[in-house]
Design a protein around this motif. Structure first.
Motif, PDB file in Angstrom:
ATOM      1  N   PHE A   6      30.120   7.573  -5.903  1.00  0.00           N
ATOM      2  CA  PHE A   6      29.441   6.925  -4.777  1.00  0.00           C
ATOM      3  C   PHE A   6      28.122   6.301  -5.216  1.00  0.00           C
ATOM      4  O   PHE A   6      27.582   6.607  -6.285  1.00  0.00           O
ATOM      5  CB  PHE A   6      29.196   7.938  -3.652  1.00  0.00           C
ATOM      6  N   ARG A   7      27.630   5.448  -4.346  1.00  0.00           N
ATOM      7  CA  ARG A   7      26.307   4.861  -4.501  1.00  0.00           C
ATOM      8  C   ARG A   7      25.491   5.153  -3.251  1.00  0.00           C
ATOM      9  O   ARG A   7      26.012   5.163  -2.141  1.00  0.00           O
ATOM     10  CB  ARG A   7      26.364   3.345  -4.709  1.00  0.00           C
ATOM     11  N   ARG A   8      24.198   5.364  -3.470  1.00  0.00           N
ATOM     12  CA  ARG A   8      23.252   5.492  -2.366  1.00  0.00           C
ATOM     13  C   ARG A   8      22.022   4.710  -2.763  1.00  0.00           C
ATOM     14  O   ARG A   8      21.269   5.111  -3.654  1.00  0.00           O
ATOM     15  CB  ARG A   8      22.907   6.945  -2.093  1.00  0.00           C
ATOM     16  N   GLY A   9      21.872   3.541  -2.146  1.00  0.00           N
ATOM     17  CA  GLY A   9      20.808   2.640  -2.567  1.00  0.00           C
ATOM     18  C   GLY A   9      21.092   2.140  -3.971  1.00  0.00           C
ATOM     19  O   GLY A   9      22.178   1.644  -4.267  1.00  0.00           O
ATOM     20  N   GLU A  63      28.054   4.918  -0.102  1.00  0.00           N
ATOM     21  CA  GLU A  63      29.108   3.921  -0.262  1.00  0.00           C
ATOM     22  C   GLU A  63      30.046   4.422  -1.350  1.00  0.00           C
ATOM     23  O   GLU A  63      29.621   4.662  -2.483  1.00  0.00           O
ATOM     24  CB  GLU A  63      28.524   2.569  -0.668  1.00  0.00           C
ATOM     25  N   LEU A  64      31.304   4.609  -0.990  1.00  0.00           N
ATOM     26  CA  LEU A  64      32.271   5.083  -1.968  1.00  0.00           C
ATOM     27  C   LEU A  64      32.622   3.962  -2.939  1.00  0.00           C
ATOM     28  O   LEU A  64      32.871   2.822  -2.530  1.00  0.00           O
ATOM     29  CB  LEU A  64      33.531   5.593  -1.277  1.00  0.00           C
ATOM     30  N   GLU A  65      32.643   4.296  -4.212  1.00  0.00           N
ATOM     31  CA  GLU A  65      33.072   3.359  -5.239  1.00  0.00           C
ATOM     32  C   GLU A  65      34.499   3.698  -5.648  1.00  0.00           C
ATOM     33  O   GLU A  65      35.086   4.673  -5.161  1.00  0.00           O
ATOM     34  CB  GLU A  65      32.131   3.440  -6.440  1.00  0.00           C
ATOM     35  N   ALA A  66      35.071   2.896  -6.553  1.00  0.00           N
ATOM     36  CA  ALA A  66      36.345   3.283  -7.151  1.00  0.00           C
ATOM     37  C   ALA A  66      36.192   4.698  -7.695  1.00  0.00           C
ATOM     38  O   ALA A  66      35.114   5.082  -8.169  1.00  0.00           O
ATOM     39  CB  ALA A  66      36.711   2.308  -8.262  1.00  0.00           C
ATOM     40  N   VAL A  67      37.234   5.487  -7.617  1.00  0.00           N
ATOM     41  CA  VAL A  67      37.134   6.898  -7.999  1.00  0.00           C
ATOM     42  C   VAL A  67      36.490   7.068  -9.369  1.00  0.00           C
ATOM     43  O   VAL A  67      35.648   7.934  -9.574  1.00  0.00           O
ATOM     44  CB  VAL A  67      38.528   7.551  -7.966  1.00  0.00           C
ATOM     45  N   VAL A 106      38.848  -3.325  -9.938  1.00  0.00           N
ATOM     46  CA  VAL A 106      39.123  -2.500  -8.760  1.00  0.00           C
ATOM     47  C   VAL A 106      37.838  -2.094  -8.059  1.00  0.00           C
ATOM     48  O   VAL A 106      36.784  -1.934  -8.680  1.00  0.00           O
ATOM     49  CB  VAL A 106      39.944  -1.239  -9.110  1.00  0.00           C
ATOM     50  N   VAL A 107      37.936  -1.944  -6.741  1.00  0.00           N
ATOM     51  CA  VAL A 107      36.820  -1.518  -5.895  1.00  0.00           C
ATOM     52  C   VAL A 107      37.173  -0.194  -5.231  1.00  0.00           C
ATOM     53  O   VAL A 107      38.283   0.321  -5.395  1.00  0.00           O
ATOM     54  CB  VAL A 107      36.491  -2.587  -4.828  1.00  0.00           C
ATOM     55  N   GLY A 108      36.228   0.350  -4.474  1.00  0.00           N
ATOM     56  CA  GLY A 108      36.445   1.616  -3.799  1.00  0.00           C
ATOM     57  C   GLY A 108      36.859   1.452  -2.349  1.00  0.00           C
ATOM     58  O   GLY A 108      36.939   0.338  -1.808  1.00  0.00           O
ATOM     59  N   HIS A 109      37.101   2.577  -1.713  1.00  0.00           N
ATOM     60  CA  HIS A 109      37.461   2.624  -0.299  1.00  0.00           C
ATOM     61  C   HIS A 109      36.371   1.952   0.543  1.00  0.00           C
ATOM     62  O   HIS A 109      35.177   2.206   0.372  1.00  0.00           O
ATOM     63  CB  HIS A 109      37.604   4.084   0.124  1.00  0.00           C
ATOM     64  N   GLY A 110      36.800   1.076   1.441  1.00  0.00           N
ATOM     65  CA  GLY A 110      35.864   0.397   2.338  1.00  0.00           C
ATOM     66  C   GLY A 110      35.237  -0.849   1.761  1.00  0.00           C
ATOM     67  O   GLY A 110      34.668  -1.661   2.508  1.00  0.00           O
ATOM     68  N   PHE A 181      40.952   1.495  -5.423  1.00  0.00           N
ATOM     69  CA  PHE A 181      41.250   2.812  -5.991  1.00  0.00           C
ATOM     70  C   PHE A 181      40.396   3.842  -5.254  1.00  0.00           C
ATOM     71  O   PHE A 181      39.184   3.848  -5.367  1.00  0.00           O
ATOM     72  CB  PHE A 181      40.899   2.743  -7.485  1.00  0.00           C
ATOM     73  N   GLY A 182      41.051   4.711  -4.452  1.00  0.00           N
ATOM     74  CA  GLY A 182      40.274   5.690  -3.701  1.00  0.00           C
ATOM     75  C   GLY A 182      41.095   6.304  -2.555  1.00  0.00           C
ATOM     76  O   GLY A 182      42.309   6.181  -2.528  1.00  0.00           O
ATOM     77  N   PRO A 183      40.473   6.922  -1.556  1.00  0.00           N
ATOM     78  CA  PRO A 183      39.020   7.047  -1.424  1.00  0.00           C
ATOM     79  C   PRO A 183      38.424   8.080  -2.353  1.00  0.00           C
ATOM     80  O   PRO A 183      37.248   8.052  -2.662  1.00  0.00           O
ATOM     81  CB  PRO A 183      38.854   7.468   0.040  1.00  0.00           C
ATOM     82  N   TRP A 184      39.278   9.041  -2.786  1.00  0.00           N
ATOM     83  CA  TRP A 184      38.815  10.128  -3.629  1.00  0.00           C
ATOM     84  C   TRP A 184      39.942  10.564  -4.537  1.00  0.00           C
ATOM     85  O   TRP A 184      41.084  10.109  -4.435  1.00  0.00           O
ATOM     86  CB  TRP A 184      38.348  11.316  -2.790  1.00  0.00           C
ATOM     87  N   LEU A 185      39.589  11.453  -5.447  1.00  0.00           N
ATOM     88  CA  LEU A 185      40.567  12.132  -6.288  1.00  0.00           C
ATOM     89  C   LEU A 185      40.845  13.488  -5.658  1.00  0.00           C
ATOM     90  O   LEU A 185      39.917  14.274  -5.447  1.00  0.00           O
ATOM     91  CB  LEU A 185      39.991  12.320  -7.692  1.00  0.00           C
TER      92      LEU A 185
END
Length: 281
Positions: A6-9, A63-67, A106-110, A181-185
């Motif tokens: 994930f990213r935060r800021g 913000e969820l990223e690719a797993v 590839v990007v993450g969920h959302g 690729f996501g949302p999680w493993l």
């Protein structure tokens, strides 16, 4: 256990999803990424710090990223369901069809999957993704699942115009941010048998693919064994195991993704990967 990147800021990390929040394992373990944690600690080493921990962040704060945003390699298996083989007119093969994607594709969920301006044939492909937790070479089929860290949802977004320029898949599978690729493993201990899962792809709420993973031509274990024969698999390597029938390019009339659409890949017991379709602007 559900693991996310994930990213935060401006900060990136990874963690475990617990009670609607995220335990920041990257900060707690002082590891730069989930991939590096698999390499240095191993998937099992993440359980202790996550067990019973209080979330550091709410899930909606990140913000969820690719797993695995820095996955060393993404191997993709083509034509791995009979229905997809039949709709493409391919003949049966004795070995898996293997091609590769780059992590940047590839990007993450959302996050938005990007329809490139060069294409009018942007297609969906819902798939089960396998993440390697313990590397190895020439892994026997019977031992293969013991090398798996976990499973996730994958959308092998395909730019068919470019894929069909030649017999090679690479250009059509590697436009930046064209897959997801996501949302999680979900860790392997929570998926006793990867060949007993249901998979569904939806475009704007309409079911466009529906299958069960027992219909794979080559099982997860067989694919791991095959790939590990020609290269040493490493922690963090990803294998997208192929898409079932129903892809847009083989429909009458064809059905492709457009800017403003929403595409979802849902796998029983694994998760729901949802992405809007955007453009480069």
């Amino acid at each position: 256990m559900r693991l996310v990147s994930f990213r935060r800021g401006d900060s990136a990390s990874f963690g475990a999803v617990i009670d609607g929040g995220v335990v920041d394992l990257g900060a707690r373990l002082r590891q730069p990424s989930l991939t590096e944690a698999f390499r240095r600690i191993g998937p099992e080493g993440l359980r202790g710090p996550a067990f019973g921990a209080t979330p550091d962040l709410a899930l909606d704060e990140v913000e969820l990223e690719a797993v695995l945003p820095d996955a060393p390699r993404i191997f993709c298996i083509g034509i791995n369901y009979v229905a997809h083989r039949e709709e493409t007119g391919r003949t049966a093969a004795d070995h898996p069809t293997v091609f590769v994607r780059f992590a940047e594709s590839v990007v993450g969920h959302g996050q938005a999957m990007i329809k490139p301006p060069e294409s009018e044939q942007f297609d969906f492909e819902g798939e089960l993704a396998v993440v390697i937790g313990h590397g190895g070479r020439r892994i026997p089929v019977g031992a293969a699942l013991g090398h798996v860290a976990g499973y996730s949802c994958f959308n092998d977004g395909s730019v068919r115009d470019y894929q069909n320029h030649t017999s090679q898949f690479t250009p059509g599978k590697n436009f930046d941010r064209s897959g997801a690729f996501g949302p999680w493993l979900i860790t392997a201990d929570e998926v006793p048998d990867p060949q007993r899962l249901s998979l569904e792809t939806r475009l704007n709420g309409e079911v466009v693919q529906s299958a069960t993973t027992d219909l794979m031509i080559f099982s997860v274990a067989e694919v791991i064994a095959y790939i590990s024969t020609f290269t040493r698999l490493a922690p963090g390597d990803v294998i997208a195991t192929g898409t079932p029938g129903g892809v847009g390019s083989r429909r009458e009339p064809p059905l492709f993704m457009a800017v403003g659409d929403k595409v979802e890949v849902e796998i029983e017991g694994v998760g729901l990967l949802s992405n809007p379709i955007g453009d480069e602007a």
